[in-house]
Design a protein around this motif. Sequence first.
Motif, PDB file in Angstrom:
ATOM      1  N   HIS A   1     -11.540   2.181  -1.906  1.00 17.07           N
ATOM      2  CA  HIS A   1     -10.160   2.396  -1.440  1.00 17.07           C
ATOM      3  C   HIS A   1     -10.011   2.173   0.073  1.00 17.07           C
ATOM      4  O   HIS A   1      -9.727   3.097   0.831  1.00 17.07           O
ATOM      5  CB  HIS A   1      -9.695   3.822  -1.776  1.00 17.07           C
ATOM      6  CG  HIS A   1      -9.827   4.164  -3.221  1.00 17.07           C
ATOM      7  ND1 HIS A   1      -9.045   3.611  -4.189  1.00 17.07           N
ATOM      8  CD2 HIS A   1     -10.707   5.005  -3.861  1.00 17.07           C
ATOM      9  CE1 HIS A   1      -9.394   4.095  -5.379  1.00 17.07           C
ATOM     10  NE2 HIS A   1     -10.416   4.937  -5.205  1.00 17.07           N
TER      11      HIS A   1
ATOM     12  N   GLU B   1       0.829  -1.209   0.000  1.00 14.75           N
ATOM     13  CA  GLU B   1       0.000   0.000   0.000  1.00 14.75           C
ATOM     14  C   GLU B   1       0.865   1.261   0.000  1.00 14.75           C
ATOM     15  O   GLU B   1       0.488   2.286  -0.586  1.00 14.75           O
ATOM     16  CB  GLU B   1      -0.924  -0.004   1.221  1.00 14.75           C
ATOM     17  CG  GLU B   1      -2.105  -0.966   1.098  1.00 14.75           C
ATOM     18  CD  GLU B   1      -3.078  -0.546  -0.012  1.00 14.75           C
ATOM     19  OE1 GLU B   1      -3.304   0.669  -0.183  1.00 14.75           O
ATOM     20  OE2 GLU B   1      -3.587  -1.445  -0.712  1.00 14.75           O
TER      21      GLU B   1
ATOM     22  N   SER C   1     -13.189  -0.413  -4.880  1.00 16.77           N
ATOM     23  CA  SER C   1     -13.555   0.894  -5.452  1.00 16.77           C
ATOM     24  C   SER C   1     -13.671   1.974  -4.378  1.00 16.77           C
ATOM     25  O   SER C   1     -13.608   3.164  -4.669  1.00 16.77           O
ATOM     26  CB  SER C   1     -14.874   0.778  -6.217  1.00 16.77           C
ATOM     27  OG  SER C   1     -15.926   0.399  -5.337  1.00 16.77           O
TER      28      SER C   1
END
Length: 531
Positions: free
Chosen positions: A43, A19, A41
């Motif tokens: 996040h 990440e 989507s």
Amino acid sequence: MIATILPGSADFHAVGYNEHKVFKGVATLLEMRNFGGLDASEHPTAKQLVQFLQLYSSQNSRIQKPQFHVAISCKGHEMTEQQLLDFAHQYLQEMGYAESGQPWLIYAHHDTDNTHLHIVTSRVAPDGRKIQHDHERRRSQVVIDKILGTDRTQKTEKDIEAAKQYSFSSFAQFKAVMGTMGYEVFQKDGNVFVKQGGRIQKKLPLTEIEVLYKKGYQDKARNRQLRACLKKYRDVCANKEELQKEMKKNFGVDVVFFGKKDKPYGYMLIDHANKTVIHGARVLAVEELLDFATPEQRFDRIEAYIGQLLQLNPKITQGEIFQKLKKQHAYIKKGVIFYDGQSRPLPEEMAAAINRNNRISFIEKFRPQNEAEVELLCKAFKVDRPDMVSISTERPPKYADSVSRLHEIFSDSEVKSPRSAMYQEGFIIRQVDDTYYAINFKEHILINLNEEGFDVERVKKKSKKPKRQGVPFKKSKKKTLNPVKSLQRKSHQGLGKLRKEGVGSHSANREWEVGKKTNYDEVDNGHSMKW
């Protein structure tokens, strides 16, 4: 194709690693599967992803490090991200990580010159059992061969034959060549074992490799070329890993280090273009290779080092400093530091001190035995620190022979001028008060003629001035000129000036000359003549 299984973890630190790469813009989350209510989507944060994986893995408390982290990469960009993603799906299926409900994250990294993915999942199956992990590195290689349809035995033999085509002089160098192909190689009981993917792929007798050794082989021109390349990229790289990458990318040369990762004791160069393995020390010392500093920083270090040498030995000479700097491949000359084809002047006071020391060193070759001799030599060599010159207790080796030779000159009745004869022998005469010295700068001989019993009257310079009854003529303050010559000089000066001004012709000039007030009448009538 390479699949590298990375260390396990209880806190799934691989999620944070990937990440962070996404945050920096050098990675992308390609796929997120079976994470319950979390949606890619939206996040989700790294913390949310880790919490889910830890909760999922808690079904089996006996697994202390449930993280399964693997990196899959291909050579260069021979596969697209989508092709590599399809390969990853097959890989997970064959390794037992693709059952329904198995969570995983797949990231694409863009910070290297080859396409590669990172997969993060759990070693716990959806039903809570532990996914088989026995010999997983070996199984991983078998799975890769199966997916690609590779005959591992045949490929290994082909790679060994390719490695034999290189010029190498030891088993370590052969091992390094095989290492660049992704193999582990070791010898035991007279045999060589070639290992890959945790499995022995080939066994062959050590003698089969030893007969290929080429002792003493060197391509000096190529070594010089590689030295220049290494120094060039060392100066623009931040560390040895970056240097290795640049040398492989730009020149097809692998730089293989030996010893600890953070402190290697040596290295070798695998020159794939010329199929040659070169011991690194023949090209550039490992200490110099790993000296990742700017040229300016290196000059600063050399200058500081010279300053330390001067502090330890205030009389150190340029030659002595030269020997000290050889290991750093630098030298000084006439107050200038030279290093790696570049130069920088020393501070003025430092250069002056070294120049003075060079002169003192030359003075001490004469082995002066008292302060008077020191003063004389310091004056000759323009040294303003006679206190730094050491007084000797012994004369130079040729001193006695030189004294004997000068005595021969003085005792030779045919020698009219000992001073000239001594000059022919390389000696010049210097006088300090009433003491006369003979100095031979080539042989570093200084002889006190008074102390050695020479008749110094014979080396004194004779006055060339004419004498009248033993008394030299006194020089007249005013020089009396010959009136005729003086007149002629003035006439020519006037003529020159007239011609320079471009006035009149030759006959006009003559008229000017006759009309000008001169001493001609006095000369003609005899008024100026003495009888």
